[in-house]
Design an enzyme around this catalytic site. Structure first.
Site, PDB file in Angstrom:
ATOM      1  N   CYS A  48       7.334  -6.770   0.961  1.00  0.00           N
ATOM      2  CA  CYS A  48       7.299  -6.947  -0.487  1.00  0.00           C
ATOM      3  C   CYS A  48       8.699  -6.732  -1.059  1.00  0.00           C
ATOM      4  CB  CYS A  48       6.327  -5.942  -1.101  1.00  0.00           C
ATOM      5  SG  CYS A  48       6.286  -5.946  -2.912  1.00  0.00           S
ATOM      6  N   SER A  50       9.416  -4.884  -3.325  1.00  0.00           N
ATOM      7  CA  SER A  50       9.583  -3.467  -3.658  1.00  0.00           C
ATOM      8  C   SER A  50      10.042  -2.634  -2.468  1.00  0.00           C
ATOM      9  CB  SER A  50       8.268  -2.892  -4.189  1.00  0.00           C
ATOM     10  OG  SER A  50       7.279  -2.849  -3.174  1.00  0.00           O
ATOM     11  N   HIS A  53      13.545  -1.489  -2.540  1.00  0.00           N
ATOM     12  CA  HIS A  53      13.728  -0.461  -3.567  1.00  0.00           C
ATOM     13  C   HIS A  53      13.362   0.921  -3.028  1.00  0.00           C
ATOM     14  CE1 HIS A  53      14.631  -3.496  -6.443  1.00  0.00           C
ATOM     15  NE2 HIS A  53      13.401  -3.963  -6.544  1.00  0.00           N
TER      16      HIS A  53
END
Length: 352
Positions: A48, A50, A53
């Site tokens: 993903c 994310s 991050h």
């Protein structure tokens, strides 16, 4: 079992995107099973947007910790009370990485996404095995492979996008950002009857995919002013709905002028947690009566996502695959932006 872990957090800027020492495939203990739990032999876990991050550390998690939540696999174990959904050993499944408790204030108030206990079963999917509560697990429809099935979670986000925008036949809709979620959302809006369906995206390959998925207009924001393009496409009135799927902070202030009076502006990506954006409340909220919102995860969406998954064109999402031992190469490929979507093969499963 093997599991991809973040072992150090830090910057992932392109100039220093070598992830050796930041992520690694480790041997970890298997998750324990409770009476209502389901044990899954993981076939694929998609990366993903994310996940990088998390490597950067913007959520404050302390390493080491596992990552990954877009999971598919085969059931290899069932708790004695995991009987409510009719799941069986050998079923091909995917699921929701969050377990909504059903008893807290928010779950009782129709707001599962804010469940006060939702992280209790938030377990790393880039693993050879995962244990989830029965309520998190969904049998894949016939005709959906395990390779495609790991996309149930991002498809559920597209369903959530539809729930938020509530598109009507003939609405003029634009999507800013042609990553996986943006192009899934674009496909969803096409199914819902959007017109003048437009994608703003600087990467040519993604604009090409948008045309394949039914976009009426694709605009390169590095070559054409998006406000002028919007006026041209919409006869000066703006789009009935604009959805940001880019997460690119420098572009976000450019979106309110693209929305028609009384329209919807949905910020549907993840943003730096210290980012703040000025907004002219008189112009956009008072005079133009815009509805401005976002969304967090996908409550009440997974059953419908599974039902409609076969109507999405997902072939381009499953081209690039790395094995679980190639964790560094996989995450470096993700950060490079060279690939549209990346999958991690966690186990070889016969007949997948």
């Amino acid at each position: 079992m093997k599991q991809i872990n973040v072992i150090k957090t830090g910057s992932l800027k392109e100039k220093d995107a070598n992830l050796k020492g930041a992520v690694a495939t480790l041997e970890v203990s298997e998750y324990e099973m409770g009476p209502e739990d389901v044990k899954i032999k993981v076939a694929y876990c998609a990366v993903c947007g994310s996940d990088p991050h998390l490597v950067e550390g913007i959520f404050g998690w302390v390493p080491p910790f596992g990552i990954g939540h877009e999971v598919s696999g085969v059931i290899v174990g069932l708790g004695e009370k995991a009987t409510k959904k009719g799941l069986q050993i050998g079923d091909r499944v995917a699921g929701n990485f969050l377990k909504f408790c059903g008893t807290c204030y928010y779950c009782q108030n129709g707001q599962q996404q804010f469940c006060e206990h939702g992280d209790e079963y938030n377990r790393a999917g880039m693993s050879q095995y995962i244990v989830w509560h029965e309520s998190q697990v969904y049998k894949l429809p016939d005709g959906i492979s395990l390779k495609t099935g790991c996309l149930l979670e991002p498809v559920s986000i597209a369903v959530r996008m539809m729930d938020k925008v509530q598109p009507k036949l003939g609405m003029k809709i634009a999507v800013n950002g042609g990553g996986p979620i943006g192009l899934l959302g674009l496909q969803g809006f096409k199914m819902m009857g959007a017109t003048d369906l437009t994608l703003f995206e600087p990467i040519e390959d993604r604009r090409t995919l948008a045309k394949k998925y039914g976009a009426d207009h694709v605009i390169d924001p590095t070559r054409e002013d998006i406000e002028e393009a919007t006026k041209r496409i919409t006869n000066g009135r703006g789009f009935d709905a604009v959805v940001d799927c880019s997460g690119f902070a420098p572009s976000l202030h450019k979106l309110p002028p693209l929305v028609a009076r009384g329209g919807m502006l949905l910020y549907g990506a993840m943003y730096p947690n210290d980012f703040e954006m000025p907004l002219n409340l008189y112009k956009y909220c008072y005079f133009n009566e815009l509805t401005i919102s976002g969304y967090y995860v996908a409550p009440y969406c997974f059953p419908r996502a599974a039902q409609i998954m076969s109507r999405f064109d997902l072939e381009d999402f499953t081209v690039k695959v790395f094995d679980i031992d190639d964790s560094v190469a996989a995450m470096e490929a993700q950060v490079s932006g060279k690939y549209f979507k990346i999958l991690i093969r966690c186990n070889e499963i016969e007949g997948e």
